[in-house]
Design a protein around this motif. Structure first.
Motif, mmCIF file in Angstrom:
data_model
loop_
_atom_site.group_PDB
_atom_site.id
_atom_site.type_symbol
_atom_site.label_atom_id
_atom_site.label_comp_id
_atom_site.label_asym_id
_atom_site.label_seq_id
_atom_site.Cartn_x
_atom_site.Cartn_y
_atom_site.Cartn_z
ATOM 1 N N ASN A 262 0.867 -1.178 0.000
ATOM 2 C CA ASN A 262 0.000 0.000 0.000
ATOM 3 C C ASN A 262 0.904 1.228 0.000
ATOM 4 O OD1 ASN A 262 -2.278 -1.615 0.087
ATOM 5 N ND2 ASN A 262 -2.434 -1.546 2.313
ATOM 6 N N ALA B 275 -1.014 -0.901 -4.273
ATOM 7 C CA ALA B 275 -2.292 -0.202 -4.143
ATOM 8 C C ALA B 275 -1.959 1.176 -3.594
ATOM 9 C CB ALA B 275 -3.231 -0.940 -3.188
ATOM 10 N N GLY C 209 -4.839 -1.795 -6.893
ATOM 11 C CA GLY C 209 -5.922 -1.345 -6.026
ATOM 12 C C GLY C 209 -5.755 0.037 -5.447
ATOM 13 N N HIS D 222 -6.329 2.109 -1.603
ATOM 14 C CA HIS D 222 -6.346 1.833 -0.175
ATOM 15 C C HIS D 222 -6.761 3.083 0.601
ATOM 16 C CE1 HIS D 222 -3.925 1.194 3.755
ATOM 17 N NE2 HIS D 222 -5.037 0.506 3.848
ATOM 18 N N GLN E 291 -13.951 6.516 -7.745
ATOM 19 C CA GLN E 291 -14.029 5.506 -8.809
ATOM 20 C C GLN E 291 -14.668 6.089 -10.069
ATOM 21 O OE1 GLN E 291 -13.169 1.645 -8.491
ATOM 22 N NE2 GLN E 291 -14.800 1.169 -7.034
ATOM 23 N N VAL F 91 -9.426 -0.407 -11.182
ATOM 24 C CA VAL F 91 -8.570 -1.261 -10.358
ATOM 25 C C VAL F 91 -9.330 -2.518 -9.938
ATOM 26 C CG1 VAL F 91 -7.169 0.651 -9.499
ATOM 27 C CG2 VAL F 91 -9.228 -0.032 -8.243
ATOM 28 N N GLU F 92 -8.561 -3.542 -9.564
ATOM 29 C CA GLU F 92 -9.155 -4.826 -9.186
ATOM 30 C C GLU F 92 -9.649 -4.848 -7.745
ATOM 31 O OE1 GLU F 92 -6.522 -8.208 -10.167
ATOM 32 O OE2 GLU F 92 -5.240 -6.715 -11.146
ATOM 33 N N HIS F 93 -8.961 -4.112 -6.872
ATOM 34 C CA HIS F 93 -9.222 -4.229 -5.448
ATOM 35 C C HIS F 93 -9.427 -2.865 -4.788
ATOM 36 C CE1 HIS F 93 -7.709 -8.339 -5.963
ATOM 37 N NE2 HIS F 93 -6.644 -7.816 -6.539
ATOM 38 N N ILE F 94 -10.370 -2.811 -3.859
ATOM 39 C CA ILE F 94 -10.568 -1.641 -3.002
ATOM 40 C C ILE F 94 -10.296 -2.088 -1.568
ATOM 41 C CG2 ILE F 94 -12.186 0.099 -2.145
ATOM 42 C CD1 ILE F 94 -11.521 0.500 -5.059
ATOM 43 N N ASN F 95 -9.450 -1.344 -0.860
ATOM 44 C CA ASN F 95 -9.111 -1.660 0.530
ATOM 45 C C ASN F 95 -9.551 -0.480 1.395
ATOM 46 O OD1 ASN F 95 -7.788 -1.972 3.034
ATOM 47 N ND2 ASN F 95 -6.150 -3.174 2.110
ATOM 48 N N GLN G 77 -14.648 -6.695 -8.711
ATOM 49 C CA GLN G 77 -13.795 -6.085 -7.699
ATOM 50 C C GLN G 77 -13.925 -6.811 -6.362
ATOM 51 O OE1 GLN G 77 -14.816 -1.864 -7.496
ATOM 52 N NE2 GLN G 77 -12.917 -1.312 -8.550
ATOM 53 N N HIS H 61 -11.388 -5.249 0.481
ATOM 54 C CA HIS H 61 -10.508 -5.714 1.540
ATOM 55 C C HIS H 61 -10.674 -4.858 2.795
ATOM 56 C CE1 HIS H 61 -7.929 -8.390 -1.053
ATOM 57 N NE2 HIS H 61 -8.584 -7.678 -1.959
#
Length: 385
Positions: free
Chosen positions: A112, A136, A184, A186, A210, A220-224, A261, A264
């Motif tokens: 991150n 991320a 991602g 973060h 977004q 992006v693939e991931h949101i944390n 998506q 996390h």
């Protein structure tokens, strides 16, 4: 509820020490998995900084959570505890080269990243190893949280994260690098948050972000979204497990994830705080004209939260059923801030009584120090006694 503590067994141990209720920890983890499991794509990591006791980590790893680390030492502790490398995330505003290399060598899930200079160093170190680092970007959403000022992290004035206004520039710069892959975004707005409105505000900001990125064809693939869920320090017996349902449902309802998506979370305090108790022994009862002091053998070297954050922890006398009297509960450290509580009611205390300082499983043992050349407190799991 004194009955939850095995007093006869605790009496035999040298105080002060931490006592962890393994069954409560497992119940908490089951509640997390049950509520997060209701929502597709929800992934939970445990924030190692809350408590890195190896026995605690083993139970958490067995429950299937990933690991959220903020130092190289925490990465090492996670790997030693058996957390899968592909479930380890590494955050922190000041990552040193050896820590980044450690993450690269172990192929952790992602870094991150909190600044452009950090991104450049990760790219350089990854290139030297012939690797591509997954990153991320930690963005500062400028969202306040209803919590102590020292544990608020999502405001523009805080040192954490990249300013939202710079996000597009930073992401575009990363996309031009050969040895990093942006996977991602973060966020983390603070800790000990009990108002779901704070998490809703974060969801709204992430939704806006977004939308803005997609206008520039960036996805992006991931949101944390970090952690931050608080606990009930006032009533550890009545509310031993936080309201994970409300927490996860808030994100499920308010955050607009894109197809495919994953979301996390990095929960720390909410996982371990209530299962941990600092057990200390009464040394002296000092009766004064203005107040009475219950002097114990634990100090802020063992639990610094009351001195550092003016934090409240419920205190119980495990050894006495006598009528309550009013005390200041203080430690032996040569500092006026070495106070656990002022003017609280305890069952009448005597030399040798065991006191339980509750809700101390998070940021207790892990923050202990050896100031005054004191020994570090031991940590015991209920199953081993």
């Amino acid at each position: 509820m004194k009955g939850i503590f095995p007093l006869e067994k605790l009496e035999r141990l040298q105080t002060p020490f931490y006592y962890y209720d393994a069954e409560l920890l497992r119940q908490t983890l089951r509640a997390i998995n049950q509520e997060a499991g209701k929502h597709e794509g929800f992934c939970v990591h445990y924030a190692i900084k809350a408590n890195a006791n190896p026995k605690v980590l083993k139970i958490i790893r067995e429950a299937g959570l990933g690991a959220d680390c903020v130092s190289g030492g925490e990465i090492e502790a996670s790997i030693k505890a058996g957390f899968p490398n592909n479930k380890i995330v590494y955050a922190g505003v000041g990552k040193s080269d050896w820590e980044i290399n450690l993450g690269l060598d172990n192929d952790i899930f992602c870094f991150n990243v909190e600044s452009i200079p950090e991104l450049e160093v990760i790219n350089e170190l990854a290139a030297a190893k012939g690797k591509v680092a997954r990153v991320a970007f930690r963005l500062n959403p400028n969202v306040g949280a209803h919590t102590h000022a020292n544990i608020t992290t999502g405001l523009a004035e805080n040192k954490f994260g990249i300013d939202m206004r710079d996000m597009q520039t930073v992401i575009e710069k990363a996309l031009q690098m050969q040895n990093v892959k942006v996977v991602g975004l973060h966020f983390h707005i603070g800790s000990q948050i009990l108002d779901m409105g704070d998490f809703e505000a974060l969801c709204n900001r992430v939704n806006e972000l977004q939308n803005e990125l997609e206008r520039h064809r960036i996805r992006v693939e991931h949101i944390n979204v970090g952690g931050g869920l608080g606990i009930d320090y006032q009533h550890p017996n009545r509310v031993p497990i936080p309201d994970f349902k409300d927490f996860f449902d808030t994100y499920a309802k308010k955050l607009k994830l894109r197809d495919g998506q994953t979301l996390h979370f990095e929960l720390g305090r909410a996982v371990v705080a209530q299962c941990g108790t600092l057990i200390t022994r009464t040394l002296y009862i000092k009766e004064g004209r203005a107040k009475n002091f219950c002097i114990v053998d634990a100090g802020f070297t063992d639990l610094i939260r009351p001195a550092l954050y003016q934090a409240y922890h419920k205190i119980e006398n495990l050894s006495s059923d006598e009528a309550a009297e009013t005390y200041d509960v203080v430690g032996p450290i040569c500092e006026s801030t070495d106070v656990f509580a002022k003017q609280i009611d305890l069952n009448k205390a005597h030399r040798g009584d065991l006191l339980a300082i509750r809700s101390a499983g998070a940021y207790g043992e892990i923050m202990a120090s050896q100031y005054n050349c004191r020994r570090l407190p031991a940590g015991y799991i209920s199953e081993e006694l």
